[in-house]
Design an enzyme around this catalytic site. Structure first.
Site, PDB file in Angstrom:
ATOM      1  N   TYR A 170       7.524  18.601 -32.488  1.00  0.00           N
ATOM      2  CA  TYR A 170       8.601  17.628 -32.572  1.00  0.00           C
ATOM      3  C   TYR A 170       8.805  17.189 -34.018  1.00  0.00           C
ATOM      4  CZ  TYR A 170       8.330  17.151 -27.453  1.00  0.00           C
ATOM      5  OH  TYR A 170       8.329  17.383 -26.105  1.00  0.00           O
TER       6      TYR A 170
ATOM      7  N   PRO B 146      14.879  13.901 -17.227  1.00  0.00           N
ATOM      8  CA  PRO B 146      15.466  13.391 -15.979  1.00  0.00           C
ATOM      9  C   PRO B 146      16.918  12.966 -16.148  1.00  0.00           C
ATOM     10  CG  PRO B 146      13.977  11.774 -16.952  1.00  0.00           C
ATOM     11  CD  PRO B 146      13.779  13.042 -17.713  1.00  0.00           C
ATOM     12  N   LEU B 147      17.372  12.789 -17.397  1.00  0.00           N
ATOM     13  CA  LEU B 147      18.780  12.483 -17.657  1.00  0.00           C
ATOM     14  C   LEU B 147      19.562  13.736 -18.059  1.00  0.00           C
ATOM     15  CD1 LEU B 147      18.568   9.071 -19.562  1.00  0.00           C
ATOM     16  CD2 LEU B 147      18.894   9.498 -17.117  1.00  0.00           C
ATOM     17  N   ALA B 148      18.977  14.909 -17.795  1.00  0.00           N
ATOM     18  CA  ALA B 148      19.661  16.190 -18.014  1.00  0.00           C
ATOM     19  C   ALA B 148      20.177  16.320 -19.436  1.00  0.00           C
ATOM     20  CB  ALA B 148      20.794  16.383 -16.999  1.00  0.00           C
TER      21      ALA B 148
ATOM     22  N   LEU C 196      23.380  14.327 -20.155  1.00  0.00           N
ATOM     23  CA  LEU C 196      24.569  14.416 -19.311  1.00  0.00           C
ATOM     24  C   LEU C 196      24.630  13.305 -18.272  1.00  0.00           C
ATOM     25  CD1 LEU C 196      25.119  18.224 -18.595  1.00  0.00           C
ATOM     26  CD2 LEU C 196      26.428  16.724 -20.102  1.00  0.00           C
TER      27      LEU C 196
ATOM     28  N   GLY D  79      26.011   8.671 -18.298  1.00  0.00           N
ATOM     29  CA  GLY D  79      27.260   7.997 -17.954  1.00  0.00           C
ATOM     30  C   GLY D  79      28.322   8.134 -19.024  1.00  0.00           C
TER      31      GLY D  79
END
Length: 342
Positions: free
Chosen positions: A53, A205-207, A210, A213
């Site tokens: 990272y 988990p928030l893709a 995407l 919102g």
């Protein structure tokens, strides 16, 4: 708190991911430290990072931020990705693992790593070689538990069998991608983790943003950082965007922010130990923390299943691991002279 597989370690249902700390996301070290402190103060005791990272800068940020608080944190990092032009400064060989763990310990300013994970499979390296090196690190006290990331179910099972046959340490966790639009791991990976008593800390988990919102049909949004460079197909796949629109409408109907719906979905699966959140700003962290108490009822989960059937990946996730059999055409094709059937 939830048990991290059968390690005896207890971790929070949200794990703070740090991929966006450093030059590829938030370059302000002090601001990153404030985000880490805010997460810990809110009850998150699980932090995940990796040597690659921001080209090792992220581990340094985490190490500085945890000064005086290290004993309260379950600290996880990863090894495998390239750390230079030398081909031996990457992969899952004993040579590289025992070298790179020392670098991670130095950057993290700690004497041990609670969970040391193999970031990706390395088909060039015998899994026994990898497990043997990790077992020695555990016996030396430098590593407390070991895990995998992005491993296919078959590779997870093979590693468990090799550990049993050779008397080596077992992988105790797996870190797969999992979200409302990427549910493929429900088919085999999560059931295999449950079968072997492994904890699962799921990433994205928030893709990849995407499901924040911000991305709705007909609305142009500038992406931050290198997101379009990392996942161009994922961010522009029409089927995925159409599915996000349906999920956003469902969230509006349920009066739940889409981010909260996505996170509550991820932690509702019985095979999931923690969902990794990856905020770049304090505002993003506060939004995710505000939704930590969200619980999805069976009716709402059934509606989600209608939009995205269980075990289905709606679209491509560019950064997800693809085994050689899918990336190398030669492994799927006999020599031309041997293809005839008569």
């Amino acid at each position: 708190m939830r048990p991290l597989g059968r390690t005896g370690i207890q971790v929070s249902p949200y794990c703070l991911g740090t991929m966006l700390f450093g030059r590829v996301g938030n370059p302000d070290h002090d601001d990153c430290a404030r985000i880490i402190h805010r997460a810990v103060d809110a009850g998150i005791n699980f932090i995940d990072t990796a040597d690659v990272y921001s080209y090792s800068e992220t581990e340094e940020i985490v190490g500085k931020a945890l000064k005086g608080r290290r004993d309260d944190i379950v600290l996880a990092t990863k090894v495998n990705g390239p750390m230079g032009d030398d081909p031996n400064r990457a992969g899952n060989s004993r040579r590289w693992i025992v070298t790179e763990v020392e670098h991670s310990l130095r950057r993290l300013r700690t004497g041990h790593i609670d969970l040391y994970q193999i970031h990706h499979p390395d088909p060039r390296t015998d899994i026994e070689e990898t497990l043997s090196a990790l077992t020695d690190l555990m016996r030396s006290g430098k590593v407390r538990a070991i895990g995998t990331s992005n491993f296919p179910a078959a590779d997870i099972v093979e590693a468990q069998w090799v550990a049993e046959r050779r008397g080596l340490a077992r992988f105790r966790t797996e870190q797969p991608p999992y979200s409302l639009v990427n549910r493929g791991v429900e088919r085999e990976v999560l059931p295999v983790c449950e079968r072997y008593g492994m904890g699962a800390l799921v990433w994205s988990p928030l893709a990849m943003g995407l499901l924040t919102g911000r991305y709705r049909k007909g609305r142009e949004v500038r992406t931050s950082g290198n997101r379009m460079a990392w996942v161009p197909r994922h961010m522009t796949d029409q089927r995925t965007l159409d599915t996000v629109e349906r999920l956003a409408l469902l969230a509006e109907e349920a009066a739940i922010p889409l981010t909260h719906l996505a996170m509550a979905f991820a932690v509702a699966h019985p095979g999931v130990t923690s969902a990794i959140i990856g905020p770049r700003t304090m505002e993003q962290l506060d939004d995710l923390l505000a939704g930590a108490g969200t619980v999805l009822g069976d009716d709402l989960l059934d509606r989600i299943d209608e939009i995205v059937p269980p075990g289905t990946d709606i679209g491509p996730l560019d950064v997800a691991y693809r085994p050689p059999a899918l990336t190398r055409a030669a492994l799927r094709r006999r020599p031309a002279g041997e293809r005839v059937a008569a």
